[in-house]
Design a protein around this motif. Structure first.
Motif, PDB file in Angstrom:
ATOM      1  N   THR A  70      50.377  52.031  43.739  1.00 46.52           N
ATOM      2  CA  THR A  70      49.236  51.560  43.304  1.00 46.52           C
ATOM      3  C   THR A  70      48.970  50.194  43.957  1.00 46.52           C
ATOM      4  O   THR A  70      50.088  49.617  44.363  1.00 46.52           O
ATOM      5  N   THR A  71      48.071  49.757  44.196  1.00 48.70           N
ATOM      6  CA  THR A  71      47.721  48.300  44.928  1.00 48.70           C
ATOM      7  C   THR A  71      46.568  47.637  44.323  1.00 48.70           C
ATOM      8  O   THR A  71      45.709  48.322  43.754  1.00 48.70           O
ATOM      9  N   ALA A  72      46.425  46.460  44.593  1.00 48.32           N
ATOM     10  CA  ALA A  72      45.224  45.730  44.090  1.00 48.32           C
ATOM     11  C   ALA A  72      44.587  44.980  44.928  1.00 48.32           C
ATOM     12  O   ALA A  72      45.166  44.617  46.172  1.00 48.32           O
ATOM     13  N   ALA A  73      43.302  44.802  44.800  1.00 50.93           N
ATOM     14  CA  ALA A  73      42.693  44.056  46.029  1.00 50.93           C
ATOM     15  C   ALA A  73      41.253  43.404  45.334  1.00 50.93           C
ATOM     16  O   ALA A  73      40.931  44.077  44.346  1.00 50.93           O
ATOM     17  N   ILE A  74      40.743  42.488  45.966  1.00 41.88           N
ATOM     18  CA  ILE A  74      39.560  41.920  45.431  1.00 41.88           C
ATOM     19  C   ILE A  74      38.411  42.899  45.645  1.00 41.88           C
ATOM     20  O   ILE A  74      38.289  43.576  46.598  1.00 41.88           O
ATOM     21  N   GLY A  75      37.666  42.886  44.398  1.00 46.58           N
ATOM     22  CA  GLY A  75      36.398  43.708  44.653  1.00 46.58           C
ATOM     23  C   GLY A  75      35.265  43.159  43.511  1.00 46.58           C
ATOM     24  O   GLY A  75      35.581  42.240  42.917  1.00 46.58           O
ATOM     25  N   CYS A  76      34.114  44.064  43.479  1.00 51.33           N
ATOM     26  CA  CYS A  76      33.041  43.670  42.606  1.00 51.33           C
ATOM     27  C   CYS A  76      33.339  44.158  41.287  1.00 51.33           C
ATOM     28  O   CYS A  76      33.412  45.405  40.945  1.00 51.33           O
TER      29      CYS A  76
ATOM     30  N   ILE B 143      47.664  39.032  43.302  1.00 52.83           N
ATOM     31  CA  ILE B 143      46.637  39.792  42.053  1.00 52.83           C
ATOM     32  C   ILE B 143      47.557  40.005  40.893  1.00 52.83           C
ATOM     33  O   ILE B 143      47.204  39.590  39.676  1.00 52.83           O
ATOM     34  N   PRO B 144      48.673  40.857  41.083  1.00 51.99           N
ATOM     35  CA  PRO B 144      49.312  41.194  39.800  1.00 51.99           C
ATOM     36  C   PRO B 144      49.972  39.947  39.226  1.00 51.99           C
ATOM     37  O   PRO B 144      50.399  39.971  38.059  1.00 51.99           O
TER      38      PRO B 144
END
Lengths: 166, 200
Positions: free
Chosen positions: B188-194, A122-123
């Motif tokens: 910090t992390t990223a993930a798919i969401g709406c 994603i980043p």
């Protein structure tokens, strides 16, 4: 003779319809992030819209017809390319294919089967993106020009493309 | 107490138009929002003497958020007594998404036996200050010198589909580190969401 003509006409109609639906049966290419990166890096001179979506994402589904309209209109003037990247689960590929066929989605149709590594890629797509979809990147010559998180209305999309062209 | 609440509300309202997005180390704003039982809940009051809080922006309708409901309950069960209770906030505009209205939230809370407050970001003033971009989106806060400091932002874990196949329980790791007084390894992390349903 009349009946034969009617039957022939009917048969022709059926065959024609079948032809049409077969021609439009869309396949979706499943890939991992590294392959997607290659696809993005291979983007050439033409501005390419890369839309991240999923069949379960309502606003994604809502904006897709507008993307298709703009894409088709643009073909007449300054053509753009379009890539749709589905974030549906691998097991739902058939469902995705049904959807893209029904919507007659143009361009490259991909399914990114890499949800477990989300935090890693994603980043890499965009540093500020935290994963919300819909999200759309605009690419040219292998580079990201602009990344938009959230739904894009038709006029806004046209505006962005015009802005990027100049 | 009432005047402090009003003051806080005014502060929140005044800051409402700001596009601040919290980074690790920022002080998180207090908020007072309607809960599913008809009362309002204030972050500061709810945290009280606890060590901090796990603020989760979540909703009824996003499949990614729904997939985490049991796990959010589990986080509250595990960490409330250790000083980090969960507070859930639904940031969606109920006019844009009626299935996220307060009545629907109350039903979901009852059906799933939520042990934490499930608040409505009525007016959508709170989530923009936190910089929540989607549901679900977690902000772990630690009380430091009387302020709520952001110490983790992002996803709950790395496997929305299968709770038994999680390899990185991000929030648990972060809160465990804070409890031990250690540095949070993955902040910090990223993930798919709406995307959040914004008022039109």
């Amino acid at each position: 003779m009349k009946i034969l003509k009617k039957r022939l006409a009917f048969l022709t109609f059926v065959l024609a319809s079948l032809q049409v639906s077969i021609a439009f049966a869309q396949e979706v290419k499943v890939l991992k992030f590294e392959e997607l990166q290659n696809v993005l890096e291979a983007v050439g001179d033409r501005i390419t819209i890369v839309n991240f979506w999923a069949t379960w994402c309502e606003p994604c589904v809502e904006e897709i017809p507008h993307f298709i309209e703009v894409y088709q209109e643009k073909q007449k003037t300054d053509a753009v390319d379009i890539i749709f990247v589905s974030l549906d689960r691998l097991r739902d590929t058939k469902q995705v294919e049904t959807f893209v066929t029904e919507q007659q989605m143009p361009g490259k149709l991909l399914l990114l089967d890499d949800l477990r590594r989300m935090n890693q890629w994603i980043p890499k797509i965009d540093a500020d993106w935290q994963g919300a979809i819909p999200a759309t990147g605009f690419y040219q010559n292998g580079r990201l020009l602009k990344f938009h998180v959230g739904m894009i209305e038709k006029e806004e999309l046209i505006g962005i493309l015009d802005e990027l062209k100049s | 107490m009432k005047s402090i609440t009003i003051f806080m509300l005014l502060m929140v309202a005044a800051l409402g138009s700001a596009t601040a997005q919290y980074k690790i180390g920022d002080t998180a704003t207090d908020f007072t929002l309607p809960a599913t039982d008809g009362n309002t809940v204030s972050l500061t009051d709810y945290v009280g003497d606890a060590e901090g809080a796990i603020v989760i922006f979540t909703c009824n309708t996003c499949p990614f958020a729904v997939a985490y409901e049991d796990r959010i309950n589990a986080l509250d069960a595990k960490y409330k007594e250790k000083g980090y209770p969960v507070i859930a906030v639904n940031p969606n505009d109920p006019e844009v998404q009626p299935k996220d209205n307060l009545a629907a939230m109350a039903k979901r809370s009852a059906d799933k036996g939520f042990t934490f407050p499930y608040l409505q970001d009525a007016g959508q003033q709170v989530y923009p200050q936190y910089g929540a971009q989607k549901t679900p989106h977690v902000f772990v806060l630690k009380k430091e010198n009387g302020q709520h400091v952001v110490r983790y932002i992002g996803a709950i874990d790395d496997n929305h589909e299968d709770a038994s196949a999680v390899s990185e329980p991000y929030v648990e790791n972060a809160v465990d580190a804070l409890i031990k007084g250690e540095k949070v390894a993955t902040e910090t992390t990223a993930a798919i969401g709406c995307t959040i349903k914004v008022k039109r």
